[in-house]
Write an enzyme that holds these catalytic residues in place. Structure first.
Site, PDB file in Angstrom:
ATOM      1  N   HIS A 107       0.924  -1.095   0.094  1.00 52.26           N
ATOM      2  CA  HIS A 107       0.164  -0.121   0.112  1.00 52.26           C
ATOM      3  C   HIS A 107       0.753   1.240  -0.020  1.00 52.26           C
ATOM      4  O   HIS A 107       2.008   1.269   0.316  1.00 52.26           O
ATOM      5  CB  HIS A 107      -0.901  -0.044   1.298  1.00 52.26           C
ATOM      6  CG  HIS A 107      -0.246   0.140   2.577  1.00 52.26           C
ATOM      7  ND1 HIS A 107       0.328  -1.099   3.055  1.00 52.26           N
ATOM      8  CD2 HIS A 107      -0.080   1.248   3.481  1.00 52.26           C
ATOM      9  CE1 HIS A 107       1.013  -0.494   4.244  1.00 52.26           C
ATOM     10  NE2 HIS A 107       0.682   0.918   4.359  1.00 52.26           N
ATOM     11  N   ASP A 109       0.599   5.091   1.932  1.00 52.87           N
ATOM     12  CA  ASP A 109      -0.545   5.597   2.981  1.00 52.87           C
ATOM     13  C   ASP A 109      -1.523   6.595   2.531  1.00 52.87           C
ATOM     14  O   ASP A 109      -1.329   7.250   1.580  1.00 52.87           O
ATOM     15  CB  ASP A 109       0.567   6.244   3.880  1.00 52.87           C
ATOM     16  CG  ASP A 109       1.645   5.324   4.494  1.00 52.87           C
ATOM     17  OD1 ASP A 109       0.936   4.165   5.061  1.00 52.87           O
ATOM     18  OD2 ASP A 109       2.544   5.562   4.810  1.00 52.87           O
ATOM     19  N   HIS A 261       4.485   0.121   0.129  1.00 54.16           N
ATOM     20  CA  HIS A 261       5.483  -0.505   1.231  1.00 54.16           C
ATOM     21  C   HIS A 261       4.586  -1.688   2.000  1.00 54.16           C
ATOM     22  O   HIS A 261       3.185  -1.713   1.858  1.00 54.16           O
ATOM     23  CB  HIS A 261       5.848   0.575   2.483  1.00 54.16           C
ATOM     24  CG  HIS A 261       4.978   1.140   3.142  1.00 54.16           C
ATOM     25  ND1 HIS A 261       4.348   2.292   2.569  1.00 54.16           N
ATOM     26  CD2 HIS A 261       4.313   1.088   4.244  1.00 54.16           C
ATOM     27  CE1 HIS A 261       3.541   2.648   3.220  1.00 54.16           C
ATOM     28  NE2 HIS A 261       3.429   1.887   4.337  1.00 54.16           N
ATOM     29  N   ARG A 276       5.208   7.035  13.846  1.00 59.22           N
ATOM     30  CA  ARG A 276       5.117   7.611  12.271  1.00 59.22           C
ATOM     31  C   ARG A 276       4.789   8.998  12.307  1.00 59.22           C
ATOM     32  O   ARG A 276       3.841   9.375  12.941  1.00 59.22           O
ATOM     33  CB  ARG A 276       4.315   6.611  11.341  1.00 59.22           C
ATOM     34  CG  ARG A 276       4.560   7.162   9.855  1.00 59.22           C
ATOM     35  CD  ARG A 276       3.789   6.059   9.102  1.00 59.22           C
ATOM     36  NE  ARG A 276       2.280   6.920   8.699  1.00 59.22           N
ATOM     37  CZ  ARG A 276       1.207   6.287   8.443  1.00 59.22           C
ATOM     38  NH1 ARG A 276       1.258   5.127   8.209  1.00 59.22           N
ATOM     39  NH2 ARG A 276       0.087   7.037   8.232  1.00 59.22           N
TER      40      ARG A 276
END
Length: 285
Positions: A107, A109, A261, A276
């Site tokens: 995917h 983000d 990723h 994150r």
């Protein structure tokens, strides 16, 4: 590599590529310190060239993590996932015996946003003794590797994206349909190009992903599913990938506009804690 470093005009910055097209470890920089103009320009160009940058031995504070991310743009707050207490911009990603890793789907983000993120900066806090690597795929290469026939089919096509799996999780947590509808109104399903033109490099990248893309506009359901299955599979081609083995105080900074990723969830029931910070992007075209 040496020519690339010279072109960046920052003598102390060294790039060590993981593969010919995606992923480079960066040394000669301390992310606890403010970036000067040269280092900032060098890192931005390196991100464009390599799609994901890796940093080792960066023992930084949460404030320094946020400050580094802000060098590259405004920061977003994730509306669904848990954040670090006191830091709404910091996504807290913790997996353990009770909460198995779920990011093991290729995917990019937050493509369910009208303006998906420019990039994400992930920091390792606590790691399993083995496992928990993250894989990254070069979506320029994924597009370029398609047959001419498939390229012609997707030229100019758009697809609908949605936060469907977050909606499922909200229902499991007992959230009412009225509450969920408020999120639906705040984040209506955007329509993004199947092939995105990167706003800084001008290169074309495949821009559909198995986590958030729902269907291709104007195609019947079966045709859309079959084509999307083929397009999703491109990220899984090893020649388009790099793989990063985390260590304490490692950081990864990836370009969501040109990469996807996959977080390998092979470490259960061990603990993996990451934080994150995500930089706001623009509307794909």
């Amino acid at each position: 590599m040496n020519q690339l470093v010279r072109n960046l005009t920052v003598d102390s910055l060294t790039l060590s590529p993981l593969t010919p097209t995606i992923g480079a470890e960066v040394s000669g920089i301390d992310l606890a310190q403010p970036l000067d103009a040269g280092a900032k320009a060098a890192l931005r160009q390196a991100l464009l060239d390599w799609k994901v940058l890796f940093f080792r031995d960066q023992d930084i504070t949460t404030e320094q993590h946020i400050a580094f991310a802000r060098e590259f743009g405004e920061l977003e707050v994730h509306p669904f996932a848990p954040h670090k207490p006191g830091y709404p911009e910091v996504l807290a990603i913790t997996h353990n015996r009770e909460n198995k890793g779920k990011e093991n789907t290729w995917h990019s983000d937050v493509t369910w946003r009208l303006e998906p993120s420019l990039g994400s900066i992930l920091r390792a806090i606590e790691l399993p003794p083995v496992g928990g690597d993250t894989l990254f795929a070069d979506m320029y290469a994924a597009y370029e590797g398609l047959s001419d026939e498939v390229k012609a089919r997707i030229d100019g096509a758009t697809a609908i994206h949605d936060f469907a799996h977050f909606r499922v999780a909200m229902r499991k947590r007992g959230m009412s349909e009225e509450q969920i509808e408020e999120f639906n109104k705040a984040y209506p399903k955007p329509e993004h190009p199947v092939v995105r033109t990167h706003p800084e490099t001008g290169r074309k990248a495949l821009y559909v992903n198995a986590a958030f893309t729902q269907h291709i506009v104007g195609m019947d359901e079966d045709e859309s599913k079959a084509l999307l299955k083929h397009l999703y599979a491109q990220a899984a081609i090893p020649e388009y990938q790099c793989r990063f083995r985390w260590e304490p105080n490692s950081i990864a900074f990836w370009d969501n506009r040109a990469s996807q990723h996959y977080a390998a969830s092979d470490y259960w029931p061990a603990v993996r804690k990451m934080e994150r910070v995500t930089v706001v992007g623009d509307r794909p075209y």
